[in-house]
Design an enzyme around this catalytic site. Structure first.
Site, PDB file in Angstrom:
ATOM      1  N   HIS A 284       0.820  -1.219   0.000  1.00 17.45           N
ATOM      2  CA  HIS A 284       0.000   0.000   0.000  1.00 17.45           C
ATOM      3  C   HIS A 284       0.853   1.267   0.000  1.00 17.45           C
ATOM      4  CE1 HIS A 284       0.578   0.142   4.463  1.00 17.45           C
ATOM      5  NE2 HIS A 284       0.399   1.434   4.271  1.00 17.45           N
TER       6      HIS A 284
ATOM      7  N   ASP B 205      -0.282  -7.550   1.879  1.00 17.95           N
ATOM      8  CA  ASP B 205       0.264  -6.189   1.837  1.00 17.95           C
ATOM      9  C   ASP B 205       1.784  -6.258   1.912  1.00 17.95           C
ATOM     10  OD1 ASP B 205       0.572  -3.486   1.818  1.00 17.95           O
ATOM     11  OD2 ASP B 205      -0.392  -3.112   3.757  1.00 17.95           O
TER      12      ASP B 205
ATOM     13  N   SER C  25       4.176   2.768   8.031  1.00 20.81           N
ATOM     14  CA  SER C  25       3.840   1.666   7.145  1.00 20.81           C
ATOM     15  C   SER C  25       5.079   1.164   6.396  1.00 20.81           C
ATOM     16  CB  SER C  25       2.797   2.115   6.117  1.00 20.81           C
ATOM     17  OG  SER C  25       1.561   2.377   6.727  1.00 20.81           O
ATOM     18  N   GLY C  26       5.093  -0.137   6.143  1.00 19.07           N
ATOM     19  CA  GLY C  26       6.187  -0.726   5.384  1.00 19.07           C
ATOM     20  C   GLY C  26       7.400  -1.090   6.206  1.00 19.07           C
TER      21      GLY C  26
END
Length: 270
Positions: free
Chosen positions: A73, A123, A218-219
């Site tokens: 994402h 994801d 995120s990530g």
């Protein structure tokens, strides 16, 4: 062939001391603390280009000299990205930074990822660097978990580093933060007053103990220490509720060990 590639990847990591930082982590993102500089040396900053330069958007992890692991994402069409390794304080040039302009054709998002259904999982994404990273005491490889290795357990203490916002709608951190996020078992996390039964078993819950990941984390990796005293990238920050650090709403991570075959195949074919 894929098993052989996994062996090679793990061997490369072991040769360079994967998961064993030269600078030991102190031992919180929301209610977090400054990380010891370069104590998570596989940590990457994923940035997209703006009119005034580049803006940090997500974290990532260096898993081989040429590959960075992050969340699907985090990557959108029409953006120009770069990866920065060896980063700590984003407000200044400290010297160890390594910069990599990313080619659009070198971004590989899992084919089953659906941004309309983050709770469905998948994801995960890989980014190929245009050249190999220079490994040193400040830029090192993160260890990938063995698909048949030790399982995570409830209350296991793991760390998530990142430059995300330090509170909901707050500013992004300039200095790398770290959060201690204990594992929440799936049975607990899927209780009706927690995340509920919509949570896929390919996802990991961690946190909800006064520390949390937040926007722009995120990530980034969920680093959990193995029985061999190496840190393993067991998860990738996927999502949470909009209001960070909400009780009974731990951060949700992609479970990396379930995607080893996809990673091996992607790397082998590219």
């Amino acid at each position: 062939m894929l098993r052989l590639l996994l062996t090679v990847l793990l061997a490369v990591g072991a040769c360079h001391g994967c998961g064993v930082p030269a600078y030991l982590p102190a031992g919180r993102i929301v209610n977090g603390e400054d990380a010891v500089a370069h104590s998570w040396p596989w940590m990457a900053s994923l940035q997209y280009q703006m009119s005034r330069g580049y803006h940090h958007s997500c974290g990532g992890s260096l898993i081989s000299p040429s590959w960075v692991l992050t969340a699907a994402h985090c990557l959108g069409k029409g953006f120009t990205y770069r990866i920065v390794l060896g980063e700590h304080d984003r407000s200044m040039e400290e010297g160890p930074e390594q910069y990599f302009a990313i080619n659009k054709e070198d971004i590989f998002v899992h084919p089953k990822w659906d941004n309309r259904c983050p709770e469905c999982g998948y994801d995960i994404a890989l980014i190929k660097l245009p050249r190999e990273a220079e490994l040193n005491d400040k830029v090192q490889l993160g260890c990938l978990p063995h698909s048949r290795g030790p399982q995570l357990y409830a209350n296991q203490e793991c760390y998530n580093p990142g430059w995300g916002t330090i509170y909901t709608d707050g500013p992004q951190a300039l200095i790398l933060q770290q959060a201690l996020l204990p594992i929440v078992d799936h049975a607990q996390c899927t209780q009706p007053d927690w995340w509920g039964h919509t949570l896929d078993e390919s996802l990991i819950c961690a946190g909800a103990n006064g520390q949390d990941s937040c926007h722009s984390d995120s990530g980034g990796p969920l680093n959990c220490k193995g029985p061999d005293d190496r840190w393993y990238i067991q998860g990738i920050v996927s999502y949470g509720v909009y209001k960070c650090n909400t009780p009974k709403k731990p951060t949700i991570f992609t479970r990396v060990s379930l995607f080893m075959d996809w990673m091996e195949e992607t790397i082998a074919n590219n």
